[in-house]
Design a protein around this motif. Structure first.
Motif, mmCIF file in Angstrom:
data_model
loop_
_atom_site.group_PDB
_atom_site.id
_atom_site.type_symbol
_atom_site.label_atom_id
_atom_site.label_comp_id
_atom_site.label_asym_id
_atom_site.label_seq_id
_atom_site.Cartn_x
_atom_site.Cartn_y
_atom_site.Cartn_z
ATOM 1 N N UNK A 341 16.546 -15.980 5.568
ATOM 2 C CA UNK A 341 15.440 -16.050 6.510
ATOM 3 C C UNK A 341 14.706 -14.711 6.501
ATOM 4 N N UNK A 342 13.414 -14.768 6.286
ATOM 5 C CA UNK A 342 12.593 -13.570 6.143
ATOM 6 C C UNK A 342 11.911 -13.210 7.471
ATOM 7 N N UNK A 343 11.428 -11.973 7.606
ATOM 8 C CA UNK A 343 10.632 -11.614 8.786
ATOM 9 C C UNK A 343 9.421 -12.539 8.911
ATOM 10 N N UNK A 344 9.192 -13.046 10.105
ATOM 11 C CA UNK A 344 8.063 -13.935 10.337
ATOM 12 C C UNK A 344 8.254 -15.358 9.854
ATOM 13 N N UNK A 345 9.405 -15.669 9.294
ATOM 14 C CA UNK A 345 9.665 -17.003 8.726
ATOM 15 C C UNK A 345 9.560 -18.086 9.789
ATOM 16 N N UNK A 346 8.924 -19.198 9.436
ATOM 17 C CA UNK A 346 8.869 -20.349 10.338
ATOM 18 C C UNK A 346 10.222 -21.056 10.296
ATOM 19 N N UNK A 347 10.763 -21.318 11.465
ATOM 20 C CA UNK A 347 12.068 -21.967 11.598
ATOM 21 C C UNK A 347 11.916 -23.173 12.501
ATOM 22 N N UNK A 348 12.523 -24.276 12.111
ATOM 23 C CA UNK A 348 12.539 -25.452 12.982
ATOM 24 C C UNK A 348 13.943 -26.037 12.988
ATOM 25 N N UNK A 349 14.540 -26.085 14.171
ATOM 26 C CA UNK A 349 15.852 -26.690 14.294
ATOM 27 C C UNK A 349 15.723 -28.214 14.261
ATOM 28 N N UNK A 350 16.734 -28.848 13.720
ATOM 29 C CA UNK A 350 16.730 -30.299 13.561
ATOM 30 C C UNK A 350 18.055 -30.821 14.088
ATOM 31 N N UNK A 351 18.004 -31.737 15.022
ATOM 32 C CA UNK A 351 19.192 -32.161 15.742
ATOM 33 C C UNK A 351 20.037 -33.117 14.926
ATOM 34 N N UNK A 352 21.322 -32.786 14.798
ATOM 35 C CA UNK A 352 22.313 -33.684 14.232
ATOM 36 C C UNK A 352 23.288 -34.057 15.338
ATOM 37 N N UNK A 353 23.380 -35.343 15.643
ATOM 38 C CA UNK A 353 24.251 -35.787 16.722
ATOM 39 C C UNK A 353 25.701 -35.691 16.301
ATOM 40 N N UNK A 354 26.542 -35.213 17.217
ATOM 41 C CA UNK A 354 27.984 -35.164 16.934
ATOM 42 C C UNK A 354 28.531 -36.564 16.757
ATOM 43 N N UNK A 355 29.404 -36.723 15.759
ATOM 44 C CA UNK A 355 29.999 -38.040 15.503
ATOM 45 C C UNK A 355 31.298 -38.177 16.261
#
Length: 355
Positions: A341-355
């Motif tokens: 991950x670089x400075x200024x990098x766009x990050x988007x979390x993506x939800x994974x449901x617990x099984x």
């Protein structure tokens, strides 16, 4: 640029594969005319299908050849440029061709050389033979047999040398869908990538001087394909995670929206720069603290004063912090992405449901 690999077998629906890859932003195709597991008697009509699909979706098609494999198409090396009529945009030549033949071939079609075996003497001889270096690129192998992939020091040294000649370089990462026969052990260039998530492996190749990255195996999981697409579109990193079930809806909404790592990156944390302002209206009470393993997703609580609402991700194992609440955890594959991950990098979390 990112590419896929297509193998010429009768039961391979590569038209559909190419269409889907193109929709996801992949622009390169690698294929080969000397795969021992395939029947060369079928190469001609299969290559016609492959070339038509590549042209239909405006994808570059690089074909691995030798003088022997060209014979299966009733072509000699002097006629190899005729293969471009089928939609092939470049030929990777590994063995069986001398410098004069390669130099002549490069006047007709782009030529890709084995990146791991060419040296200064060879490249100087090519230049002396009058080859246009803009018509030549370097292409690393993949290694089906475990423990035979390249090590990073040799790989980086080779890439630095090739870039001195102005060559662009390609390499492979393994897939995480269908694995390639006969060993089904992944098709990486670097041995350390054999069991690593393909997207994390691709990000590492970029740091090691690779210009074009191909998936060696036949397929990726759809969620991984989406990660390549997001990065290709605007350098967004999709990170899979699990979040606490009782999380405030406003916090969860921000967590699952794009944000940026700060331009002044912290050593120990990813700091989502928009989070503190976006969540400024919340009062976030402290909860009992616990140790923060790598990949912990945290939000600063009221005890942190003006930092309340800042969301961070642990880049290393950290001690318990009473002023920050742990609200989730990155999946193991997402943790592999953190070092890139670089400075200024766009990050988007993506939800994974617990099984």
């Amino acid at each position: 640029m990112f590419g896929i690999s297509i193998y010429l077998s009768e039961n391979n629906d590569f038209e559909t594969t190419i269409e889907r890859a193109s929709e996801k932003g992949f622009s390169l195709i690698f294929s080969s005319l000397h795969i021992p597991e395939e029947d060369p008697a079928h190469y001609s009509h299969l290559l016609t299908r492959l070339g038509n699909a590549a042209k239909a979706h405006k994808m570059q098609l690089i074909l691995d050849i030798s003088a022997e494999s060209l014979a299966h198409l009733d072509l000699t090396i002097d006629q190899a440029d005729q293969i471009s009529k089928l939609g092939v945009t470049g030929l990777r030549v590994d063995y069986g061709l001398n410098i004069a033949e390669i130099a002549k071939l490069a006047t007709k079609i782009k030529v890709y050389l084995n990146a791991s075996t060419i040296n200064k003497t060879f490249l100087d001889a090519l230049l002396q033979a009058g080859v246009d270096i803009s018509q030549v690129e370097a292409f690393h192998n993949y290694y089906p047999k475990p423990h035979t992939g390249l090590d990073i020091p040799f790989f980086k040294q080779t890439n630095d040398f090739l870039h001195q000649y102005g060559l662009k370089i390609a390499a492979f990462v393994p897939g995480n869908g269908e694995k390639r026969q006969p060993l089904y052990a992944g098709l990486p260039t670097l041995e350390k990538h054999r069991d690593i998530h393909p997207f994390a492996a691709a990000l590492e190749l970029k740091t090691l001087g690779i210009d074009h990255i191909y998936i060696g195996d036949p397929s990726l999981q759809p969620s991984t394909t989406d990660q390549f697409q997001a990065f290709q579109q605007n350098s967004t990193l999709l990170l899979d995670c699990q979040l606490d079930n009782d999380l405030d809806p406003q916090i969860q909404q921000h967590l699952l929206s794009p944000d940026n790592n700060r331009m002044d990156p912290a050593r120990d944390l990813i700091r989502l720069e928009k989070s503190r302002l976006a969540l400024a209206n919340l009062n976030i009470p402290a909860i009992p603290s616990r140790a923060c393993p790598t990949g912990s997703i945290m939000i600063d609580n009221a005890l942190f004063g003006r930092y309340q609402g800042e969301i961070t991700i642990a880049l290393r194992n950290l001690p318990a912090e009473s002023k920050s609440n742990i609200i989730g955890q990155l999946d193991p594959a997402a943790i592999q992405i953190l070092p890139f991950i670089q400075p200024g990098q766009i990050i988007q979390l993506r939800l994974h449901t617990k099984k």
